[in-house]
Design a protein around this motif. Structure first.
Motif, PDB file in Angstrom:
ATOM      1  N   CYS A  71       0.849  -1.186   0.000  1.00 12.00           N
ATOM      2  CA  CYS A  71       0.000   0.000   0.000  1.00 12.00           C
ATOM      3  C   CYS A  71       0.885   1.237   0.000  1.00 12.00           C
ATOM      4  O   CYS A  71       1.970   1.226   0.562  1.00 12.00           O
ATOM      5  CB  CYS A  71      -0.876   0.044   1.238  1.00 12.00           C
ATOM      6  SG  CYS A  71      -1.937  -1.373   1.383  1.00 12.00           S
ATOM      7  N   HIS A  72       0.387   2.295  -0.632  1.00 14.19           N
ATOM      8  CA  HIS A  72       1.145   3.546  -0.527  1.00 14.19           C
ATOM      9  C   HIS A  72       0.232   4.682  -0.106  1.00 14.19           C
ATOM     10  O   HIS A  72      -0.983   4.650  -0.301  1.00 14.19           O
ATOM     11  CB  HIS A  72       1.886   3.870  -1.830  1.00 14.19           C
ATOM     12  CG  HIS A  72       1.006   4.339  -2.952  1.00 14.19           C
ATOM     13  ND1 HIS A  72       0.526   5.614  -3.030  1.00 14.19           N
ATOM     14  CD2 HIS A  72       0.530   3.694  -4.033  1.00 14.19           C
ATOM     15  CE1 HIS A  72      -0.205   5.751  -4.117  1.00 14.19           C
ATOM     16  NE2 HIS A  72      -0.243   4.597  -4.745  1.00 14.19           N
ATOM     17  N   THR A  73       0.849   5.713   0.502  1.00 12.44           N
ATOM     18  CA  THR A  73       0.091   6.864   0.972  1.00 12.44           C
ATOM     19  C   THR A  73      -0.172   7.802  -0.194  1.00 12.44           C
ATOM     20  O   THR A  73       0.504   7.732  -1.222  1.00 12.44           O
ATOM     21  CB  THR A  73       0.892   7.617   2.044  1.00 12.44           C
ATOM     22  OG1 THR A  73       2.162   7.973   1.486  1.00 12.44           O
ATOM     23  CG2 THR A  73       1.113   6.750   3.256  1.00 12.44           C
ATOM     24  N   GLN A  74      -1.137   8.697  -0.014  1.00 18.01           N
ATOM     25  CA  GLN A  74      -1.454   9.653  -1.080  1.00 18.01           C
ATOM     26  C   GLN A  74      -0.971  11.047  -0.685  1.00 18.01           C
ATOM     27  O   GLN A  74      -1.651  11.771   0.028  1.00 18.01           O
ATOM     28  CB  GLN A  74      -2.957   9.673  -1.334  1.00 18.01           C
ATOM     29  CG  GLN A  74      -3.488   8.320  -1.748  1.00 18.01           C
ATOM     30  CD  GLN A  74      -4.942   8.402  -2.128  1.00 18.01           C
ATOM     31  OE1 GLN A  74      -5.288   8.958  -3.157  1.00 18.01           O
ATOM     32  NE2 GLN A  74      -5.800   7.857  -1.282  1.00 18.01           N
ATOM     33  N   MET A  75       0.242  11.373  -1.174  1.00 12.29           N
ATOM     34  CA  MET A  75       0.840  12.654  -0.792  1.00 12.29           C
ATOM     35  C   MET A  75       0.040  13.821  -1.357  1.00 12.29           C
ATOM     36  O   MET A  75       0.010  14.900  -0.785  1.00 12.29           O
ATOM     37  CB  MET A  75       2.273  12.755  -1.323  1.00 12.29           C
ATOM     38  CG  MET A  75       3.224  11.780  -0.678  1.00 12.29           C
ATOM     39  SD  MET A  75       3.033  11.679   1.079  1.00 12.29           S
ATOM     40  CE  MET A  75       4.409  12.584   1.650  1.00 12.29           C
ATOM     41  N   LYS A  76      -0.618  13.618  -2.506  1.00 12.61           N
ATOM     42  CA  LYS A  76      -1.278  14.748  -3.165  1.00 12.61           C
ATOM     43  C   LYS A  76      -2.477  15.260  -2.368  1.00 12.61           C
ATOM     44  O   LYS A  76      -2.947  16.367  -2.590  1.00 12.61           O
ATOM     45  CB  LYS A  76      -1.696  14.358  -4.581  1.00 12.61           C
ATOM     46  CG  LYS A  76      -2.680  13.209  -4.656  1.00 12.61           C
ATOM     47  CD  LYS A  76      -3.200  13.018  -6.085  1.00 12.61           C
ATOM     48  CE  LYS A  76      -4.316  11.993  -6.123  1.00 12.61           C
ATOM     49  NZ  LYS A  76      -3.819  10.619  -5.911  1.00 12.61           N
ATOM     50  N   LEU A  77      -2.973  14.430  -1.433  1.00 12.63           N
ATOM     51  CA  LEU A  77      -4.103  14.870  -0.618  1.00 12.63           C
ATOM     52  C   LEU A  77      -3.655  15.738   0.545  1.00 12.63           C
ATOM     53  O   LEU A  77      -4.468  16.374   1.204  1.00 12.63           O
ATOM     54  CB  LEU A  77      -4.855  13.651  -0.064  1.00 12.63           C
ATOM     55  CG  LEU A  77      -5.497  12.753  -1.107  1.00 12.63           C
ATOM     56  CD1 LEU A  77      -6.231  11.626  -0.442  1.00 12.63           C
ATOM     57  CD2 LEU A  77      -6.441  13.543  -1.989  1.00 12.63           C
ATOM     58  N   MET A  78      -2.336  15.712   0.820  1.00 12.30           N
ATOM     59  CA  MET A  78      -1.836  16.435   1.982  1.00 12.30           C
ATOM     60  C   MET A  78      -1.087  17.660   1.506  1.00 12.30           C
ATOM     61  O   MET A  78      -0.637  17.722   0.370  1.00 12.30           O
ATOM     62  CB  MET A  78      -0.879  15.551   2.774  1.00 12.30           C
ATOM     63  CG  MET A  78      -1.345  14.140   2.836  1.00 12.30           C
ATOM     64  SD  MET A  78      -1.359  13.554   4.466  1.00 12.30           S
ATOM     65  CE  MET A  78       0.254  13.981   4.948  1.00 12.30           C
TER      66      MET A  78
END
Length: 402
Positions: free
Chosen positions: A166-173
């Motif tokens: 799984c990877h995090t969604q940097m674009k949401l932060m």
């Protein structure tokens, strides 16, 4: 007894279990073990990734019969961890060998987002961005699909443990970093077939944090502590300062060992790196799983910091934002107490390894009030509206009208 025990009157300073005290190899906390698998439960993820935003405090009524604070209101410090949904991009299976677990193989999704592919490069803008361009072609033709299906079947046949990537969604932060954090998370519950089915269905899909954790659950936080640089023995090992009149400085160890053995022992406190160590802290209670700011029926819902008693329509972000972080617009976890690392640090949140029987662990948390006053100064107001009502019209407001 007559014998004097120096062991008790002056024990050693600092625990040797945390040696060597050096900078961590990895920036993202690593799950060194996952909870024990129970095939009777439904398939679920056992960990999640989040980002530390900052701290605030809450007021709640304690429900602990027999305790002095029972039925009384207490103020407690809480940490806010921002947890945008993870994206599942791969499946990996582990087989048992006589020497422990070994990866049998990894199957990746067809489409990996840019933030995920950035993880495979040190310098993204100069690269040709070729990662997984050829692998993805497998998904397009029938031969490739057969190969992938065969790999899945092989996993079902041989693997004892299934993990998803799984990877995090940097674009949401609102962080400067664009490179996602990628992690293997173990799937627990169900048979191996069920796990593979779950993983297949969730490839390229988002997994929200409320599908992993529950309110009032105890979880573990794994991460890397705040770095403090090169520190002397008093700060690093908490040894006693020498008396004021000492020659050549007093923040020292008085004796670093006897003449013989003619070398310095490993257990003697010396100066060196402090902080940026990999640590696991257990039993953090989740006080609230907050939904991010979202639109429902054409209205923006942002009341994720209101409670039954305090119905003010306010979001968790304090006035002026979390210092050195910004606004929390996504889902978040509110955890009792503190967690390691500075703000913006990525944290691994893991389900607890044990079944909790303590009363504190099962206590239901009913928040009465969540503080959203400014964390930068003396914070007198909870919302901009409250401040406006108290201050009256300001000069800058008048100028706007004129």
């Amino acid at each position: 007894g007559k014998m004097s025990h120096r062991k008790f009157s002056a024990p050693r300073h600092g625990n040797l279990g945390f040696m060597p005290k050096k900078r961590s190899k990895r920036h993202r906390g690593k799950c060194k073990s996952f909870p024990k698998d129970d095939p009777r439960k439904p398939v679920h993820l056992t960990a999640f990734l989040g980002y530390k935003a900052g701290m605030t405090h809450i007021v709640r009524e304690v429900n602990r019969p027999g305790s002095k604070v029972n039925k009384k209101e207490i103020v407690e410090a809480v940490t806010i961890i921002e947890t945008p949904p993870l994206v599942v991009v791969g499946v990996t299976g582990l087989i048992e060998t006589p020497r422990g677990m070994r990866t049998l193989g990894t199957i990746w999704a067809e489409h990996l987002s840019e933030e995920c592919r950035r993880r495979f490069y040190k310098n993204w803008y100069q690269s040709k961005k070729k990662a997984f361009t050829k692998y993805a072609k497998k998904w397009q033709d029938d031969d490739g699909k057969k190969v992938i299906e065969r790999d899945f079947q092989k996993m079902i046949k041989y693997c004892k443990v299934i993990r998803v990537l799984c990877h995090t969604q940097m674009k949401l932060m609102n962080q400067r970093q664009k490179k996602a954090h990628l992690m293997e998370i173990q799937l627990n519950g169900g048979t191996i077939e069920d796990k593979i089915k779950w993983a297949k269905e969730h490839l390229e899909k988002q997994v929200p944090v409320d599908s992993v954790f529950m309110q009032d659950e105890m979880m573990d936080v794994i991460g890397v502590t705040k770095g403090k640089g090169f520190r002397g023995v008093v700060s690093r090992w908490h040894v006693k300062k020498l008396p004021r009149k000492t020659h050549k400085g007093l923040r020292k160890v008085a004796c670093i060992g006897a003449w013989h053995p003619a070398r310095v022992g490993f257990g003697v406190p010396r100066a060196g790196q402090k902080g940026y160590h990999h640590r696991t802290e257990v039993n953090k209670k989740i006080y609230r799983i907050g939904a991010g700011i979202h639109t429902k029926d054409g209205k923006v819902v942002k009341n994720n910091a209101s409670t039954e008693y305090d119905i003010t329509d306010k979001s968790i972000t304090p006035m002026g934002g979390f210092p050195h972080y910004g606004e929390v617009k996504n889902d978040f976890l509110m955890v009792k107490g503190c967690v390691m690392g500075p703000r913006k640090r990525v944290l691994t949140l893991r389900k607890s390894l044990i079944t909790h029987t303590k009363r504190v662990a099962s206590e239901e948390i009913k928040l009465k009030f969540i503080d959203t006053s400014s964390k930068f100064g003396h914070g007198r107001f909870q919302t901009p509206e409250e401040k406006k009502a108290f201050m009256g019209p300001l000069k800058k407001d008048r100028e706007v009208q004129a």
